[in-house]
Design an enzyme around this catalytic site. Structure first.
Site, mmCIF file in Angstrom:
data_model
loop_
_atom_site.group_PDB
_atom_site.id
_atom_site.type_symbol
_atom_site.label_atom_id
_atom_site.label_comp_id
_atom_site.label_asym_id
_atom_site.label_seq_id
_atom_site.Cartn_x
_atom_site.Cartn_y
_atom_site.Cartn_z
ATOM 1 N N ASP A 29 -23.744 16.522 55.738
ATOM 2 C CA ASP A 29 -22.810 17.494 55.154
ATOM 3 C C ASP A 29 -23.624 18.652 54.561
ATOM 4 O O ASP A 29 -24.630 18.441 53.888
ATOM 5 C CB ASP A 29 -21.984 16.805 54.053
ATOM 6 N N ILE A 30 -23.188 19.873 54.834
ATOM 7 C CA ILE A 30 -23.944 21.071 54.429
ATOM 8 C C ILE A 30 -23.821 21.326 52.918
ATOM 9 O O ILE A 30 -24.659 22.035 52.344
ATOM 10 C CB ILE A 30 -23.474 22.307 55.246
ATOM 11 N N HIS A 93 -12.842 13.034 60.024
ATOM 12 C CA HIS A 93 -14.231 12.691 59.691
ATOM 13 C C HIS A 93 -14.287 11.694 58.547
ATOM 14 O O HIS A 93 -13.424 11.679 57.675
ATOM 15 C CB HIS A 93 -15.056 13.940 59.343
ATOM 16 N N HIS A 95 -16.671 10.531 55.402
ATOM 17 C CA HIS A 95 -17.802 10.889 54.534
ATOM 18 C C HIS A 95 -18.554 9.608 54.172
ATOM 19 O O HIS A 95 -17.942 8.654 53.675
ATOM 20 C CB HIS A 95 -17.310 11.493 53.216
HETATM 21 P P1 5GP Z 1 -12.915 17.664 53.849
HETATM 22 O O1 5GP Z 1 -12.254 18.296 55.069
HETATM 23 O O2 5GP Z 1 -13.103 16.174 54.020
HETATM 24 O O3 5GP Z 1 -12.199 18.007 52.565
HETATM 25 O O4 5GP Z 1 -14.368 18.292 53.707
HETATM 26 C C1 5GP Z 1 -15.089 18.789 54.788
HETATM 27 C C2 5GP Z 1 -16.570 18.611 54.559
HETATM 28 O O5 5GP Z 1 -17.244 19.262 55.619
HETATM 29 C C3 5GP Z 1 -17.089 19.219 53.241
HETATM 30 O O6 5GP Z 1 -17.805 18.229 52.508
HETATM 31 C C4 5GP Z 1 -17.997 20.363 53.707
HETATM 32 O O7 5GP Z 1 -19.149 20.538 52.908
HETATM 33 C C5 5GP Z 1 -18.357 19.957 55.122
HETATM 34 N N1 5GP Z 1 -18.580 21.100 56.008
HETATM 35 C C6 5GP Z 1 -17.765 22.175 56.175
HETATM 36 N N2 5GP Z 1 -18.264 23.033 57.076
HETATM 37 C C7 5GP Z 1 -19.446 22.494 57.488
HETATM 38 C C8 5GP Z 1 -20.436 22.933 58.419
HETATM 39 O O8 5GP Z 1 -20.344 23.988 59.045
HETATM 40 N N3 5GP Z 1 -21.510 22.124 58.596
HETATM 41 C C9 5GP Z 1 -21.650 20.949 57.902
HETATM 42 N N4 5GP Z 1 -22.749 20.220 58.153
HETATM 43 N N5 5GP Z 1 -20.735 20.502 57.028
HETATM 44 C C10 5GP Z 1 -19.638 21.274 56.809
#
Ligand code: 5GP
Length: 129
Positions: A29-30, A93, A95
């Site tokens: 995660d970035i 996804h 985590h």
């Molecule tokens: P959620 O959709 O579960 O709320 O969070 C999405 C997750 O994806 C976040 O923790 C965010 O930091 C990560 N994320 C969003 N865009 C990118 C990206 O371009 N690259 C990476 N490696 N992680 C990402």
């Protein structure tokens, strides 16, 4: 339009890759809650995890388990937390978050890492797979 995660799978956007097989992909995660925070995704783009076909859902969980065990071995953590949210990126996804403290599970406390640190962490996890 493809999700940002599909573009990562297709190598259109860079990532710190952890693992890949025919159906699933894992990368760091970035914006991590903790060092080693990893995302596991199905290659097939479906928004909500509960909308995956059962076989894909079970496959994603098995893949996440494998990656999670490698994280636990590679990094200094009490355990790996498993969370599904999906409010930001509409591509299912899981985590995987190496946990030492509860705050790391909250998504409100983040760590900043350099490119070198991301690369080093990814290499450590890959070495345990
Ligand atoms: P959620 O959709 O579960 O709320 O969070 C999405 C997750 O994806 C976040 O923790 C965010 O930091 C990560 N994320 C969003 N865009 C990118 C990206 O371009 N690259 C990476 N490696 N992680 C990402």
């Amino acid at each position: 339009m493809s999700s940002i995660f599909t573009r990562i799978i297709n190598n259109e956007i860079p990532c710190f890759k952890i693992a890949e097989d025919a159906n699933f992909f894992a990368f760091l995660d970035i914006n991590p809650n903790a060092k080693g925070h990893t995302l596991c995704i199905p290659k097939k783009e479906v928004d909500k995890i509960l909308d995956l076909e059962e076989e894909t859902y079970m496959g994603l969980m098995a893949f996440s388990r494998k990656v999670g065990k490698a994280i636990e071995e590679a990094l200094d953590c009490k355990r790996v937390g498993i969370t599904v949210i999906g409010l930001e990126v509409p591509h299912a996804h899981v985590h995987l978050i190496p946990l030492n403290e509860m705050k790391e599970a909250t998504f409100q406390s983040k760590v900043k890492l350099t490119t070198e640190e991301f690369e080093e962490i990814a290499a450590k996890i890959r070495a345990k797979l």
